[in-house]
Design an enzyme around this catalytic site. Sequence first.
Site, PDB file in Angstrom:
ATOM      1  N   ASP A 157       1.017  -1.135   0.114  1.00  0.00           N
ATOM      2  CA  ASP A 157       0.229   0.134  -0.005  1.00  0.00           C
ATOM      3  C   ASP A 157       1.252   1.241  -0.016  1.00  0.00           C
ATOM      4  O   ASP A 157       2.001   1.102   0.415  1.00  0.00           O
ATOM      5  CB  ASP A 157      -0.880  -0.001   1.279  1.00  0.00           C
ATOM      6  CG  ASP A 157      -1.741   1.287   1.214  1.00  0.00           C
ATOM      7  OD1 ASP A 157      -2.269   1.595   0.432  1.00  0.00           O
ATOM      8  OD2 ASP A 157      -1.926   1.764   2.556  1.00  0.00           O
ATOM      9  N   ASP A 171      -0.232   5.305   0.999  1.00  0.00           N
ATOM     10  CA  ASP A 171      -0.427   6.003   2.204  1.00  0.00           C
ATOM     11  C   ASP A 171      -0.584   5.348   3.557  1.00  0.00           C
ATOM     12  O   ASP A 171      -1.353   4.456   3.770  1.00  0.00           O
ATOM     13  CB  ASP A 171      -1.947   6.689   1.943  1.00  0.00           C
ATOM     14  CG  ASP A 171      -1.780   7.557   0.794  1.00  0.00           C
ATOM     15  OD1 ASP A 171      -0.937   8.636   0.591  1.00  0.00           O
ATOM     16  OD2 ASP A 171      -2.181   7.429  -0.328  1.00  0.00           O
ATOM     17  N   LYS A 225     -11.032  -0.058  -1.936  1.00  0.00           N
ATOM     18  CA  LYS A 225     -11.111  -0.674  -0.832  1.00  0.00           C
ATOM     19  C   LYS A 225     -12.237  -0.510  -0.078  1.00  0.00           C
ATOM     20  O   LYS A 225     -12.411   0.647   0.032  1.00  0.00           O
ATOM     21  CB  LYS A 225      -9.366  -0.457  -0.171  1.00  0.00           C
ATOM     22  CG  LYS A 225      -8.201  -0.842  -0.907  1.00  0.00           C
ATOM     23  CD  LYS A 225      -7.087  -0.207  -0.078  1.00  0.00           C
ATOM     24  CE  LYS A 225      -5.854  -0.329  -0.905  1.00  0.00           C
ATOM     25  NZ  LYS A 225      -4.764   0.215  -0.317  1.00  0.00           N
TER      26      LYS A 225
END
Length: 225
Positions: A9, A11, A141
């Site tokens: 991922d 951030d 997500k």
Amino acid sequence: MSVQAVMFDLDGVLVDTEPVWEEVRRGFVADHGGRWLPDTQDRLMGMSTEEWAAYLATDLVEGLTAEEVAYEVVDRMSRRYAEDLPLMPGAVEAVRRLAEHYPLGLNSSSPRALIDLVLGRLGVDGLFRATVSTEEVDRGKPEPDGYLAAAARADVPPTECVAIEDSSNGLRSAYAAGMRVIAVPHPRYPPAADALALASYVAEDLNAVTADLVVKVGAAPRPDA
């Protein structure tokens, strides 16, 4: 399971930009006379650009389209990144360390322009075989679309990938894609207990994420949902 790739991922894992996103979007909402709700930040984490822009335009501010919201917020984020790009501890080292052993992929809720900007500034853009923005898939997500797309672009089965995530929605997304997950929880935005339970390993920080750990996680059964 023999691990064929590692998925990151962005951030909250490589760059400590969740506080920046919150500050920028809070400022945007305030500047436009809107209201920031108690659960807003939790809801926003993991949403695609289309999803969070629509949420802000519909629920938090009035008189703007989702497209106008997205344009202004992303522009504000770009200007903030140009001023300062806060790294998570050990981020660049973790990418370089794992790239020596595995193809790397990335699935981020950030827009494509910000992904490319961040990876370029970190000097690691050439180490990723595949990068996906949730702008480029149907659902953000916690749905698995982004991780499935990243695995496909990297030409590896998703069930043979280990993902590194920090947020509740990110953990759920990677797990739903069939991956084993290493959680590196953000201290300010810890994941929910039920999401954290989907992780095969919980690391204190990226310095603990080594090739040996990836092998160990790949050899272990996935937790039950």
